[in-house]
Design a protein around this motif. Structure first.
Motif, PDB file in Angstrom:
ATOM      1  N   VAL A 101      45.813   1.990   4.936  1.00 51.33           N
ATOM      2  CA  VAL A 101      44.886   0.893   5.224  1.00 51.33           C
ATOM      3  C   VAL A 101      43.683   1.456   5.957  1.00 51.33           C
ATOM      4  O   VAL A 101      43.809   2.003   7.055  1.00 51.33           O
ATOM      5  CB  VAL A 101      45.569  -0.206   6.070  1.00 51.33           C
ATOM      6  N   LYS A 102      42.534   1.334   5.307  1.00 57.95           N
ATOM      7  CA  LYS A 102      41.258   1.703   5.921  1.00 57.95           C
ATOM      8  C   LYS A 102      40.170   0.839   5.304  1.00 57.95           C
ATOM      9  O   LYS A 102      40.391   0.176   4.285  1.00 57.95           O
ATOM     10  CB  LYS A 102      40.972   3.200   5.786  1.00 57.95           C
ATOM     11  N   ASP A 103      38.996   0.842   5.919  1.00 54.79           N
ATOM     12  CA  ASP A 103      37.950  -0.102   5.515  1.00 54.79           C
ATOM     13  C   ASP A 103      37.467   0.079   4.079  1.00 54.79           C
ATOM     14  O   ASP A 103      36.838  -0.811   3.523  1.00 54.79           O
ATOM     15  CB  ASP A 103      36.772  -0.064   6.481  1.00 54.79           C
ATOM     16  N   LEU A 104      37.809   1.168   3.469  1.00 48.06           N
ATOM     17  CA  LEU A 104      37.455   1.407   2.070  1.00 48.06           C
ATOM     18  C   LEU A 104      38.207   0.473   1.117  1.00 48.06           C
ATOM     19  O   LEU A 104      37.755   0.205   0.013  1.00 48.06           O
ATOM     20  CB  LEU A 104      37.774   2.869   1.723  1.00 48.06           C
ATOM     21  N   TYR A 105      39.348  -0.056   1.563  1.00 52.95           N
ATOM     22  CA  TYR A 105      40.216  -0.895   0.729  1.00 52.95           C
ATOM     23  C   TYR A 105      40.409  -2.281   1.364  1.00 52.95           C
ATOM     24  O   TYR A 105      41.466  -2.575   1.915  1.00 52.95           O
ATOM     25  CB  TYR A 105      41.588  -0.238   0.552  1.00 52.95           C
ATOM     26  N   PRO A 106      39.402  -3.167   1.292  1.00 55.15           N
ATOM     27  CA  PRO A 106      39.536  -4.496   1.918  1.00 55.15           C
ATOM     28  C   PRO A 106      40.454  -5.417   1.112  1.00 55.15           C
ATOM     29  O   PRO A 106      40.655  -5.207  -0.086  1.00 55.15           O
ATOM     30  CB  PRO A 106      38.100  -5.030   1.903  1.00 55.15           C
ATOM     31  N   PRO A 107      41.000  -6.440   1.770  1.00 53.31           N
ATOM     32  CA  PRO A 107      41.826  -7.418   1.042  1.00 53.31           C
ATOM     33  C   PRO A 107      40.947  -8.303   0.159  1.00 53.31           C
ATOM     34  O   PRO A 107      39.821  -8.645   0.538  1.00 53.31           O
ATOM     35  CB  PRO A 107      42.474  -8.232   2.165  1.00 53.31           C
ATOM     36  N   ARG A 108      41.482  -8.669  -1.004  1.00 52.91           N
ATOM     37  CA  ARG A 108      40.749  -9.517  -1.960  1.00 52.91           C
ATOM     38  C   ARG A 108      41.717 -10.485  -2.597  1.00 52.91           C
ATOM     39  O   ARG A 108      42.813 -10.105  -3.000  1.00 52.91           O
ATOM     40  CB  ARG A 108      40.108  -8.665  -3.045  1.00 52.91           C
ATOM     41  N   ILE A 109      41.302 -11.726  -2.697  1.00 52.85           N
ATOM     42  CA  ILE A 109      42.110 -12.750  -3.357  1.00 52.85           C
ATOM     43  C   ILE A 109      41.188 -13.613  -4.196  1.00 52.85           C
ATOM     44  O   ILE A 109      40.164 -14.096  -3.703  1.00 52.85           O
ATOM     45  CB  ILE A 109      42.864 -13.631  -2.328  1.00 52.85           C
ATOM     46  N   ASN A 110      41.538 -13.784  -5.466  1.00 53.61           N
ATOM     47  CA  ASN A 110      40.806 -14.685  -6.355  1.00 53.61           C
ATOM     48  C   ASN A 110      41.644 -15.931  -6.534  1.00 53.61           C
ATOM     49  O   ASN A 110      42.850 -15.845  -6.778  1.00 53.61           O
ATOM     50  CB  ASN A 110      40.554 -14.034  -7.714  1.00 53.61           C
ATOM     51  N   LEU A 111      40.998 -17.095  -6.438  1.00 49.17           N
ATOM     52  CA  LEU A 111      41.738 -18.342  -6.568  1.00 49.17           C
ATOM     53  C   LEU A 111      40.853 -19.453  -7.101  1.00 49.17           C
ATOM     54  O   LEU A 111      39.632 -19.353  -7.102  1.00 49.17           O
ATOM     55  CB  LEU A 111      42.347 -18.753  -5.218  1.00 49.17           C
ATOM     56  N   SER A 112      41.525 -20.497  -7.585  1.00 48.03           N
ATOM     57  CA  SER A 112      40.887 -21.750  -7.971  1.00 48.03           C
ATOM     58  C   SER A 112      41.599 -22.846  -7.206  1.00 48.03           C
ATOM     59  O   SER A 112      42.769 -22.708  -6.858  1.00 48.03           O
ATOM     60  CB  SER A 112      41.033 -22.006  -9.468  1.00 48.03           C
ATOM     61  N   PHE A 113      40.886 -23.926  -6.934  1.00 50.00           N
ATOM     62  CA  PHE A 113      41.513 -25.018  -6.208  1.00 50.00           C
ATOM     63  C   PHE A 113      40.941 -26.354  -6.667  1.00 50.00           C
ATOM     64  O   PHE A 113      39.859 -26.418  -7.254  1.00 50.00           O
ATOM     65  CB  PHE A 113      41.308 -24.856  -4.694  1.00 50.00           C
TER      66      PHE A 113
END
Length: 168
Positions: A101-113
């Motif tokens: 875990v380092k800043d090169l690999y941020p969390p990402r989530i794609n969603l619809s609501f």
């Protein structure tokens, strides 16, 4: 994404895992085999994706339940999850299956609501690509929750998208 909009029209389809049923908030994970980080890859045991889905579903339901007025219903469809960090197979000494875990690999989530009121009228809907490029600034070294960065990302989205009393 077209897939998620189609989902709302056609209803539950094959390849979609539903986390809740007939509650105020439902969370579905569409085509999890193609998720960036839920597919079976190095470093992830075979039960991890199901645990991640359950944990994220429970988190979304608990947070959104607090924000929805009585009679309102919300549906969230997660179309991709890319967890913070990544595996770096070039590392040696047994670290090729450890998530770095380092800043090169941020969390990402794609969603619809979609949120509907008690009469079935659409109050709010959309597609979102959630990213947290500054996730390392809020890192707590003693937090052992595997999904802490993803939960923070979702909590921020819920807080911004559904401010208290904004849907009434």
């Amino acid at each position: 994404m077209k897939t998620s909009k189609l989902y709302f029209i056609l209803g539950l389809t094959a390849g979609c895992l539903s986390a809740t049923a007939e509650e105020a908030v439902s969370v579905d994970f569409l085509d999890t085999d193609n998720f960036t980080d839920f597919a079976e890859t190095r470093g992830i045991d075979s039960n991890a994706p199901a645990r991640y889905i359950n944990e994220l579903s429970e988190f979304i339901v608990s947070r959104m339940d607090e924000r929805l007025p009585p009679g309102f219903k919300a549906q969230v469809v997660i179309t991709d999850v890319d967890m913070a960090g990544d595996f770096e197979p070039w590392r040696r000494g047994g670290f090729d299956d450890v998530r770095i875990v380092k800043d090169l690999y941020p969390p990402r989530i794609n969603l619809s609501f979609r949120v509907v009121d008690a009469d079935g009228n659409i109050v709010s809907e959309g597609d979102r690509k959630l990213r947290d490029l500054s996730f390392m600034f809020a890192a707590r070294p003693y937090d052992s929750d595997t999904l802490r960065h993803e939960k923070k990302l979702l909590a921020n989205w819920i807080r911004q998208e559904f401010p208290a009393d904004a849907l009434i």
